[in-house]
Design a protein around this motif. Structure first.
Motif, PDB file in Angstrom:
ATOM      1  N   GLY A  84       0.280  -1.241   0.043  1.00  0.00           N
ATOM      2  CA  GLY A  84       0.065  -0.017  -0.297  1.00  0.00           C
ATOM      3  C   GLY A  84       0.884   1.530  -0.022  1.00  0.00           C
ATOM      4  N   ARG A  85       2.290   1.361   0.269  1.00  0.00           N
ATOM      5  CA  ARG A  85       3.088   2.513   0.590  1.00  0.00           C
ATOM      6  C   ARG A  85       3.902   2.636  -0.907  1.00  0.00           C
ATOM      7  N   ARG A  86       3.874   1.631  -1.640  1.00  0.00           N
ATOM      8  CA  ARG A  86       4.650   1.580  -3.489  1.00  0.00           C
ATOM      9  C   ARG A  86       5.839   0.766  -2.851  1.00  0.00           C
ATOM     10  N   ASN A  87       5.999   0.302  -1.628  1.00  0.00           N
ATOM     11  CA  ASN A  87       7.311  -0.490  -1.174  1.00  0.00           C
ATOM     12  C   ASN A  87       8.123   0.921  -0.433  1.00  0.00           C
ATOM     13  N   ALA A  88       7.756   1.416   0.177  1.00  0.00           N
ATOM     14  CA  ALA A  88       8.536   2.974   0.255  1.00  0.00           C
ATOM     15  C   ALA A  88       9.212   2.555   1.906  1.00  0.00           C
ATOM     16  N   ILE A  89      10.318   2.734   1.988  1.00  0.00           N
ATOM     17  CA  ILE A  89      10.900   1.914   2.806  1.00  0.00           C
ATOM     18  C   ILE A  89      11.489   2.947   4.198  1.00  0.00           C
ATOM     19  N   THR A  90      10.650   1.691   5.238  1.00  0.00           N
ATOM     20  CA  THR A  90      11.188   2.250   6.561  1.00  0.00           C
ATOM     21  C   THR A  90      12.130   2.163   7.107  1.00  0.00           C
ATOM     22  N   TRP A  91      13.055   2.416   8.698  1.00  0.00           N
ATOM     23  CA  TRP A  91      13.944   2.513   9.654  1.00  0.00           C
ATOM     24  C   TRP A  91      13.950   1.359   9.731  1.00  0.00           C
ATOM     25  N   PRO A  92      13.057   0.232   9.746  1.00  0.00           N
ATOM     26  CA  PRO A  92      13.709  -1.382   9.916  1.00  0.00           C
ATOM     27  C   PRO A  92      14.379  -1.671   8.958  1.00  0.00           C
ATOM     28  N   MET A  93      13.525  -1.224   7.291  1.00  0.00           N
ATOM     29  CA  MET A  93      13.803  -1.740   6.024  1.00  0.00           C
ATOM     30  C   MET A  93      15.165  -1.506   5.817  1.00  0.00           C
ATOM     31  N   TYR A  94      16.037  -0.428   5.802  1.00  0.00           N
ATOM     32  CA  TYR A  94      16.958   0.325   6.512  1.00  0.00           C
ATOM     33  C   TYR A  94      17.901   0.042   6.756  1.00  0.00           C
ATOM     34  N   ASP A  95      17.816  -1.046   8.082  1.00  0.00           N
ATOM     35  CA  ASP A  95      18.266  -1.696   9.063  1.00  0.00           C
ATOM     36  C   ASP A  95      18.810  -2.770   8.720  1.00  0.00           C
ATOM     37  N   SER A  96      18.051  -3.615   8.432  1.00  0.00           N
ATOM     38  CA  SER A  96      17.824  -4.915   7.435  1.00  0.00           C
ATOM     39  C   SER A  96      19.208  -5.030   5.975  1.00  0.00           C
ATOM     40  N   LEU A  97      18.427  -4.498   5.153  1.00  0.00           N
ATOM     41  CA  LEU A  97      19.520  -3.482   3.773  1.00  0.00           C
ATOM     42  C   LEU A  97      20.963  -3.258   4.206  1.00  0.00           C
ATOM     43  N   GLN A  98      21.367  -2.765   5.939  1.00  0.00           N
ATOM     44  CA  GLN A  98      22.494  -2.740   6.236  1.00  0.00           C
ATOM     45  C   GLN A  98      22.536  -4.210   6.339  1.00  0.00           C
ATOM     46  N   GLN A  99      22.513  -5.045   6.484  1.00  0.00           N
ATOM     47  CA  GLN A  99      22.564  -6.492   6.975  1.00  0.00           C
ATOM     48  C   GLN A  99      22.515  -7.321   6.279  1.00  0.00           C
ATOM     49  N   VAL A 100      22.922  -6.615   4.579  1.00  0.00           N
ATOM     50  CA  VAL A 100      23.275  -7.770   3.839  1.00  0.00           C
ATOM     51  C   VAL A 100      23.950  -7.746   3.325  1.00  0.00           C
ATOM     52  N   GLU A 101      25.355  -7.225   3.912  1.00  0.00           N
ATOM     53  CA  GLU A 101      26.993  -7.242   3.481  1.00  0.00           C
ATOM     54  C   GLU A 101      27.560  -8.385   4.184  1.00  0.00           C
ATOM     55  N   PRO A 102      27.286  -8.439   5.756  1.00  0.00           N
ATOM     56  CA  PRO A 102      27.877  -8.914   6.942  1.00  0.00           C
ATOM     57  C   PRO A 102      27.003 -10.149   6.102  1.00  0.00           C
ATOM     58  N   THR A 103      25.974 -10.403   5.936  1.00  0.00           N
ATOM     59  CA  THR A 103      24.978 -11.718   5.460  1.00  0.00           C
ATOM     60  C   THR A 103      25.938 -12.352   4.126  1.00  0.00           C
ATOM     61  N   VAL A 104      26.232 -12.333   3.232  1.00  0.00           N
ATOM     62  CA  VAL A 104      27.588 -12.014   2.091  1.00  0.00           C
ATOM     63  C   VAL A 104      28.483 -12.800   2.425  1.00  0.00           C
ATOM     64  N   ALA A 105      29.025 -12.248   2.867  1.00  0.00           N
ATOM     65  CA  ALA A 105      29.979 -12.035   3.976  1.00  0.00           C
ATOM     66  C   ALA A 105      30.168 -12.807   4.372  1.00  0.00           C
ATOM     67  N   ALA A 106      29.162 -13.942   5.681  1.00  0.00           N
ATOM     68  CA  ALA A 106      30.158 -14.954   6.224  1.00  0.00           C
ATOM     69  C   ALA A 106      29.261 -16.123   5.960  1.00  0.00           C
ATOM     70  N   ASP A 107      28.780 -16.440   4.079  1.00  0.00           N
ATOM     71  CA  ASP A 107      28.420 -17.405   3.334  1.00  0.00           C
ATOM     72  C   ASP A 107      28.906 -17.287   2.106  1.00  0.00           C
ATOM     73  N   PRO A 108      29.859 -18.002   1.192  1.00  0.00           N
ATOM     74  CA  PRO A 108      31.177 -17.971   0.498  1.00  0.00           C
ATOM     75  C   PRO A 108      29.718 -19.002  -0.857  1.00  0.00           C
ATOM     76  N   GLY A 109      28.647 -19.580  -0.453  1.00  0.00           N
ATOM     77  CA  GLY A 109      28.025 -20.297  -1.376  1.00  0.00           C
ATOM     78  C   GLY A 109      27.460 -19.039  -1.974  1.00  0.00           C
ATOM     79  N   ILE A 110      27.061 -17.779  -1.584  1.00  0.00           N
ATOM     80  CA  ILE A 110      26.236 -17.393  -2.039  1.00  0.00           C
ATOM     81  C   ILE A 110      27.201 -16.115  -3.514  1.00  0.00           C
TER      82      ILE A 110
END
Length: 257
Positions: free
Chosen positions: A21-47
Motif C-alpha cells: 500500500g506504500r509502493r514499497n517505500a522504505i522504513t527504518w527497519p527496512m534500512y536496518d535490514s539492508l545494512q545486514q546484507v553485506e555481513p550476511t554475504v560475507a559470512a556465506d561463501p556459497g552466495i
C-alpha cells in the motif's frame, strides 16, 4: 507490515522490498535490514549473487516512507537520517558478489539510490527513475547519494534531473548507463533467470576482484593500488583450474578459493 524479505535460493540471495500500500517505500527497519546484507554475504561463501526487487510488481521502491518524517523536529534529525542512508549505501557497495536490481515501476528517491548501488539494473519499460525532492518534500540529498548518481548517470544528467525534479524513463536511464537491459514484463523473469545463471557460472573470485577494483578506481582513479587483489586472484586455485580447463577445452569448476 513493512519488511525486507530475505530468501536463500541456492547460490542466489533474493531480497524483496515489501511495504504494501506504500509502493514499497522504505522504513527504518527496512534500512536496518539492508545494512545486514553485506555481513550476511560475507559470512556465506556459497552466495554468488544478490537480487533486489520490489514486492507486488507495481513499484521497486517509492523512496523513504514519508510517514516517518512527521517525527522530525530539528535539522539534526535530518542529518542523522541522511547519515543512516549513507551507511546503507556504503554497506551495499561493499557486498562482494554482484547485486542485481530488478525494477518494475517507480524507483524514486531512496529507490533510485538502491538501484544506483546495484551492479546491474534490469527494468521494465514502465520503470521510472528520479529524486524529485525539489518538487515534493523540499528536503535534499547527501553527498554520498549525489556522488553515486554522478557515477551511474553522469554529472550533467544528474544535475538536470535533480534541479528540474523530473523522472527518467527506463529508456533514458538505459542510455545514461544506469539500466543494463529494458525487458517487457512477460519476458522479465526468464531474462533475469538467464542473467543469474550466467553470473553464477562465472569465477566468483574474479567477480569479487572486479567489484573491489572498481571501488578503488572510483575512489582513486587510474592510480588506484590493487596488487593485493591481483595477487589473491592469480594465486588462487580457481586460476590454476581455469588455465588447465581452458587448455584441455573443458569447463572449469570454480571453488571460490
Amino acid at each position: 507490515m513493512s519488511s525486507l524479505e530475505v530468501e536463500r535460493d541456492g547460490a542466489i540471495l533474493r531480497l524483496t522490498l515489501s511495504n504494501p500500500g506504500r509502493r514499497n517505500a522504505i522504513t527504518w527497519p527496512m534500512y536496518d535490514s539492508l545494512q545486514q546484507v553485506e555481513p550476511t554475504v560475507a559470512a556465506d561463501p556459497g552466495i554468488r549473487v544478490v537480487v533486489l526487487r520490489g514486492a507486488g510488481g507495481e513499484a521497486f521502491a517509492a523512496g523513504t516512507d514519508i510517514r516517518q518524517f512527521t517525527e522530525f523536529r530539528t535539522g539534526e534529525q535530518g542529518v542523522e537520517y541522511e547519515h543512516r542512508v549513507g551507511r546503507v549505501i556504503a554497506s551495499l557497495l561493499r557486498v562482494r558478489v554482484p547485486v542485481i536490481a530488478v525494477v518494475e515501476g517507480p524507483a524514486v528517491g531512496a529507490g533510485l539510490t538502491l538501484a544506483a548501488c546495484s551492479d546491474l539494473v534490469v527494468a521494465t519499460p514502465d520503470a521510472v527513475f528520479g529524486a524529485p525532492v525539489a518538487r515534493t518534500l523540499g528536503n535534499t540529498l547527501p553527498p554520498a547519494v549525489v556522488a553515486r548518481l554522478h557515477q551511474r548517470l553522469g554529472a550533467g544528467r544528474t544535475t538536470a534531473m535533480l534541479l528540474t525534479a523530473r523522472l527518467l524513463s527506463a529508456t533514458e536511464a538505459a542510455s545514461a548507463g544506469l539500466v543494463a537491459d529494458v525487458v517487457e514484463r512477460d519476458g522479465l523473469d526468464a531474462h533475469v533467470a538467464e542473467l543469474l545463471d550466467r553470473i553464477c557460472a562465472n569465477a566468483p573470485l574474479t567477480l569479487a576482484s572486479l567489484k573491489e577494483i572498481e571501488r578503488r578506481v572510483l575512489r582513486d582513479g587510474a592510480a588506484a593500488e590493487a596488487d593485493d587483489v591481483l595477487a589473491a586472484v592469480y594465486g588462487s586455485r580457481d586460476f590454476q583450474a581455469g588455465v588447465a580447463a581452458f587448455l584441455s577445452k573443458q569447463r572449469a569448476e570454480w571453488e571460490g578459493r
